[in-house]
Design a protein around this motif. Structure first.
Motif, mmCIF file in Angstrom:
data_model
loop_
_atom_site.group_PDB
_atom_site.id
_atom_site.type_symbol
_atom_site.label_atom_id
_atom_site.label_comp_id
_atom_site.label_asym_id
_atom_site.label_seq_id
_atom_site.Cartn_x
_atom_site.Cartn_y
_atom_site.Cartn_z
ATOM 1 N N HIS A 7 0.818 -1.220 0.000
ATOM 2 C CA HIS A 7 0.000 0.000 0.000
ATOM 3 C C HIS A 7 0.846 1.262 0.000
ATOM 4 N N GLN A 39 -0.390 2.749 16.572
ATOM 5 C CA GLN A 39 0.187 3.596 15.529
ATOM 6 C C GLN A 39 -0.374 5.019 15.563
ATOM 7 N N VAL A 41 -3.429 6.069 14.695
ATOM 8 C CA VAL A 41 -4.198 6.417 13.494
ATOM 9 C C VAL A 41 -5.592 5.806 13.464
ATOM 10 N N GLU A 43 -7.850 4.665 10.201
ATOM 11 C CA GLU A 43 -7.448 4.432 8.815
ATOM 12 C C GLU A 43 -8.488 3.672 8.015
ATOM 13 N N GLN A 59 -3.886 3.379 1.546
ATOM 14 C CA GLN A 59 -4.216 3.473 2.974
ATOM 15 C C GLN A 59 -4.386 4.954 3.329
ATOM 16 N N PRO A 69 2.862 9.924 14.959
ATOM 17 C CA PRO A 69 3.665 10.065 13.734
ATOM 18 C C PRO A 69 2.925 10.821 12.622
ATOM 19 N N VAL A 70 1.665 10.484 12.377
ATOM 20 C CA VAL A 70 0.936 11.135 11.284
ATOM 21 C C VAL A 70 0.543 12.571 11.672
ATOM 22 N N LYS A 72 2.287 14.600 13.580
ATOM 23 C CA LYS A 72 3.494 15.424 13.440
ATOM 24 C C LYS A 72 3.813 15.676 11.966
ATOM 25 N N HIS A 83 3.918 7.240 3.531
ATOM 26 C CA HIS A 83 4.836 6.105 3.452
ATOM 27 C C HIS A 83 4.445 5.160 2.323
ATOM 28 N N ILE A 119 3.571 -5.786 10.672
ATOM 29 C CA ILE A 119 4.259 -4.671 10.007
ATOM 30 C C ILE A 119 5.478 -4.209 10.784
ATOM 31 N N HIS A 123 13.666 3.538 8.968
ATOM 32 C CA HIS A 123 13.862 4.986 9.068
ATOM 33 C C HIS A 123 14.001 5.612 7.683
ATOM 34 N N LYS A 125 15.354 8.267 6.662
ATOM 35 C CA LYS A 125 16.662 8.870 6.369
ATOM 36 C C LYS A 125 17.682 7.831 5.873
ATOM 37 N N GLY A 129 14.945 8.816 1.996
ATOM 38 C CA GLY A 129 13.963 9.857 2.331
ATOM 39 C C GLY A 129 12.513 9.410 2.299
ATOM 40 N N LEU A 131 9.690 7.093 4.067
ATOM 41 C CA LEU A 131 9.300 6.208 5.170
ATOM 42 C C LEU A 131 8.801 4.903 4.549
ATOM 43 N N GLU A 133 7.552 0.841 4.971
ATOM 44 C CA GLU A 133 6.909 -0.148 5.841
ATOM 45 C C GLU A 133 7.045 -1.525 5.192
#
Ligand code: CMX
Ligand code: CO
Length: 140
Positions: A7, A39, A41, A43, A59, A69-70, A72, A83, A119, A123, A125, A129, A131, A133
Motif C-alpha cells: 500500500h 500507531q 491512526v 485508517e 491506505q 507520527p501522522v 506530526k 509512506h 508490520i 527509518h 533517512k 527519504g 518512510l 513499511e
C-alpha cells in the motif's frame, strides 16, 4: 525480498472526506476500516488489485492526535504521501536482513497492522527519504 507494493499511505486531516474523494475520483472501494491506537491512526484501506501473496491498497490515515507520527507529519508537511509499504513473505526475516545492512529499524519486533497483517517501519533517512513499511499479509 519484496513481492509487491502492498500500500501507499496517505496522511489526511479528515478521513471521511478523503474516502469520499477517492471513491468518487478513482472508483475505489473501502475494504477495511480500523483504529490502530499503537500507531496513533484511524485508517481505511481502499482496494486496488490482488497480487502475489496479497492485495494492494491505498491506505488513508487520519491521526488520533497531534503527538502521533501522522499528526506530526501533517503539522510539518501537510497532507500527502506519508509512506510506502512493501509486501514481504516474512517480516521478521526482512527486518533481520535489512537491519543487518545498517538501516535503522523503527520497530524492535513486528507490530499489528491493518487486516491482521504484521508490520515494521524503516527509518526514512536511511532509505532515500521515504518512510518504508514492511508488511506480511495474514496467513489464510
Ligand atoms: N516520510 C519521509 N521523511 C519523514 C517522514 C515521512 N513520513 N516523517 C518524518 N520524516 C523525516 C523528517 O522530515 C525529518 O527530517 P529532517 O530532520 O530533515 O527535518 C526526520 O525524518 C525526523 O522527523 P521528525 O519530524 O523529527 O519525526 P520523528 O523522528 O519524531 O518521527 C519517524 C519520524 C519516521 C521516526 C516516525 O514518524 C515513525 O516512527 N513512523 C513509523 C510509524 C508510523 O508512521 N505509523 C503510522 C502509520 C501506520 C500504518 O501504516 O499502519
Ligand atoms: Co501503512
Amino acid at each position: 525480498m519484496f513481492m509487491r507494493i502492498d500500500h501507499v499511505g496517505i496522511a489526511c486531516h479528515d478521513l471521511e472526506e478523503k474516502i469520499a474523494l477517492f471513491e468518487q475520483t478513482f472508483e475505489l472501494t473501502v475494504v477495511a476500516r480500523e483504529v490502530n491506537e499503537e500507531q496513533g491512526v484511524k485508517e481505511a484501506m481502499l482496494h486496488i488489485a490482488d497480487g502475489n501473496g496479497g492485495g494492494s491498497y491505498i491506505q488513508l490515515l487520519e491521526p488520533l492526535g497531534p503527538d502521533t507520527p501522522v499528526g506530526k507529519f501533517l503539522a510539518k508537511r501537510g497532507e500527502g504521501v506519508h509512506h510506502v509499504a512493501f509486501g514481504v513473505p516474512d517480516v521478521a526475516e526482512a527486518m533481520r536482513e535489512i537491519g543487518g545492512k545498517g538501516v535503522r529499524l523503527l520497530d524492535e519486533k513486528p507490530r499489528h497492522g491493518t487486516m491482521g497483517s504484521s508490520i515494521a517501519f524503516l527509518h526514512p533517512k536511511d532509505v532515500g527519504g521515504m518512510l518504508t513499511e514492511l508488511v506480511q499479509a495474514p496467513k489464510h
